[in-house]
Write an enzyme that holds these catalytic residues in place. Structure first.
Site, short mmCIF file in Angstrom:
data_model
loop_
_atom_site.label_atom_id
_atom_site.label_comp_id
_atom_site.label_asym_id
_atom_site.label_seq_id
_atom_site.Cartn_x
_atom_site.Cartn_y
_atom_site.Cartn_z
N GLU A 264 0.87 -1.05 -0.03
CA GLU A 264 0.01 -0.02 -0.12
C GLU A 264 0.99 1.51 0.03
O GLU A 264 1.75 1.36 0.74
CB GLU A 264 -0.97 0.01 1.24
CG GLU A 264 -1.68 1.08 1.36
CD GLU A 264 -2.33 1.20 2.76
OE1 GLU A 264 -3.22 2.13 3.23
OE2 GLU A 264 -1.88 0.37 3.79
N LYS A 327 -9.40 2.75 -2.75
CA LYS A 327 -10.06 2.08 -1.63
C LYS A 327 -11.05 2.73 -1.13
O LYS A 327 -11.35 3.71 -1.26
CB LYS A 327 -8.83 2.27 -0.26
CG LYS A 327 -9.23 1.56 0.96
CD LYS A 327 -7.97 1.99 1.91
CE LYS A 327 -8.35 1.19 3.26
NZ LYS A 327 -7.27 1.66 4.18
N CYS A 382 -5.30 -2.77 2.71
CA CYS A 382 -5.30 -2.94 4.29
C CYS A 382 -6.49 -2.96 5.11
O CYS A 382 -7.06 -4.20 4.89
CB CYS A 382 -4.75 -1.29 4.73
SG CYS A 382 -4.11 -1.49 6.49
#
Length: 507
Positions: A264, A327, A382
């Site tokens: 990430e 995300k 994540c």
């Protein structure tokens, strides 16, 4: 006549015991076979909470808060590292923030214990408690966008109820943990009935693991997962950023593979401001070697007069248009500021990001191989790995069949703590629920390849710089959980609670 009976423990002593048992419950999750160990500890907690059946609502509430507070203070202490060590927040404010978060999470645990106060104790009590726990855990996953970290479900990867996950998901595992722990407490009242309930539930759960809903598809993929091990405290250091760019670019272009993945935000700079030619150079490498590459970058959202940044996975495939996944499930107070809390951030000078959200229905990343099947991978970044229901919905509604899970993570924010191991268990649970193998590319660890049963196939040591090279077999098929999500266990829990309260009114 002299009374030689032992005095009952005072309420304050009982609360201290519950706090200690809560910390033991959280600590057990980190142990081998932690899912098994948690069950007798939780049974002790139920005994402590229920030993005074005439306790007031306030006492029951404080009892639930006490063990919940102990559980979350130990389980979430690593947030202090990100606030103080990385973010530079004052130690007192950092401790206060961790305590308040733990207290907020403990409120959910306390609410889940309410059936012990509002109902008479009978054979339905354990089922009602387990149902209440499932519904409250579901609420914990949606309130303020949700923070369901440290549930009982992920510990069950190392426990007796893991085989249930492909059928009914992590919440079903939670239901069984709470109910079986209560039945352990009932052994002294009816050893035969409770013993049969406990043994049969565990045996049936283990037998559920004999069913398979997926099958291998095509040939294994060659993979390279790059772990940079860059300190988060250096993210604003120009020389450190340049070194990070250089490391990842050289590591990517050093050797081809079917899929190469960085962590990430491996390139911690807005995509449009990256060094000239960097993306083009990596794209040329992709074209030349037939490698599919996923880069962690800071994206920029379109369609707004104000530029908003996103946490992005940028996909490069041979001679194809660029893929991007932004995300969608952001971390409250980490990646976005919830409405009404800007005053707190401004008052305490909290270093935070405020990212834009990606859409929920983004397509999977297609891994193209010359002369072979195209493999589709569902991307999570994540924190998104926490939300099994959302991932299952994405896979079920995808226009392309999903064969692989990919998670890109940076846990350098949390230093040498148990946070990486906790997130690894979440990834393992996601593989169990979906029946799909998973690739985890992280900055400091745990970088790993997981099989469709969630077991680790290969991994890199934490806090080292390196590249994990291995093969992964993609799979096709759909588990029942992907098909129906949390609907069955939520429906069952609502039904049991309703029946329980109706029966209580008739008694």
């Amino acid at each position: 006549m002299t009374d030689w009976s032992l005095p009952k423990p005072s309420n304050s002593i009982n609360l201290v015991v519950l706090f200690i048992l809560g910390t033991m419950l959280a600590g057990a999750a980190e142990l081998p076979y932690g899912g098994w160990i948690q069950i007798p500890i939780l049974s002790l907690i139920w005994w402590q909470i229920s030993q005074q059946e005439t306790a007031s609502a306030k006492q029951q509430f404080l009892a639930g808060m006490s063990f919940g507070l102990g559980y979350f203070v130990l389980g979430l202490w690593w947030i202090y590292i990100s606030l103080h060590d990385i973010g530079g927040m004052h130690p007192v404010v950092s401790c206060m923030a961790v305590f308040l978060l733990a207290a907020g999470m403990a409120l959910f645990f306390s609410s889940a214990c309410l059936p012990l106060y509002f109902t008479q104790r009978n054979r339905l009590t354990g089922l009602m408690l387990a149902s209440s726990w499932v519904l409250i855990e579901y609420l914990r996953s949606v309130v303020l966008t949700g923070f369901p970290w440290m549930g009982f479900a992920e510990s069950q990867f190392n426990g007796p109820f893991a085989p249930v996950a492909p059928f009914f998901g992590g919440l079903a595992c939670t239901f069984l943990v709470v109910w079986v722990a209560w039945e352990f407490l009932q052994l002294k009242k009816n050893i035969l009935l409770s013993g049969v309930c406990i043994i049969s539930t565990i045996v049936l759960s283990q037998l559920a693991g004999l069913w398979t809903f997926i099958k291998p598809i095509g040939e294994p993929l060659s993979i390279r997962l790059i772990q940079g091990n860059f300190e988060q405290s250096l993210k604003f250091n120009p020389q450190a950023i340049e070194d990070q760019f250089s490391f990842y670019t050289v590591a990517i272009e050093s050797e081809p593979a079917d899929i190469i993945i960085t962590p990430e935000i491996a390139y911690p700079w807005p995509q449009s401001n990256l060094p000239a030619g960097l993306i083009g150079s990596i794209q040329q490498f992709s074209n030349k070697t037939s490698s599919n590459i996923l880069l962690g970058v800071i994206g920029e959202s379109s369609g707004s007069s104000e530029v908003k940044y996103t946490n992005r996975a940028l996909g490069l495939s041979p001679n194809l248009a660029t893929y991007q996944y932004d995300k969608s499930h952001l971390v409250p107070f980490g990646e976005f500021i919830p409405p009404g809390f800007h005053w707190f951030v401004n008052a305490f000078h909290v270093p935070m990001s405020d990212f834009a959200r990606g859409q929920l229905d983004q397509p999977p990343f297609s891994i193209v191989r010359t002369g072979k099947e195209t493999i589709n991978a569902a991307i999570t970044i994540c924190y998104e790995d926490v939300f099994g229901g959302e991932l299952a919905t994405r896979i079920h509604q995808s226009s392309k069949p999903v064969n692989l899970l990919i998670n890109m993570t940076n846990l350098a924010w949390f230093g040498n703590s148990q946070a990486p191991a906790q997130q690894l268990r979440l990834s393992q649970l996601r593989s169990l629920e979906t029946g799909l193998p998973a690739l985890r590319a992280t900055n400091t660890g745990i970088t790993a390849a997981l099989g469709p049963d969630g077991k680790i196939l290969a991994e890199l040591p934490q806090f080292t710089q390196g590249v994990l090279k291995t093969n992964i077999q993609p799979y096709s098929g759909t588990t029942p959980y992907v098909f129906w999500g949390n609907a069955p266990i939520l429906s069952l829990s609502c039904l049991l609670l309703a029946l329980g309260f109706i029966r209580q009114r008739r008694i």
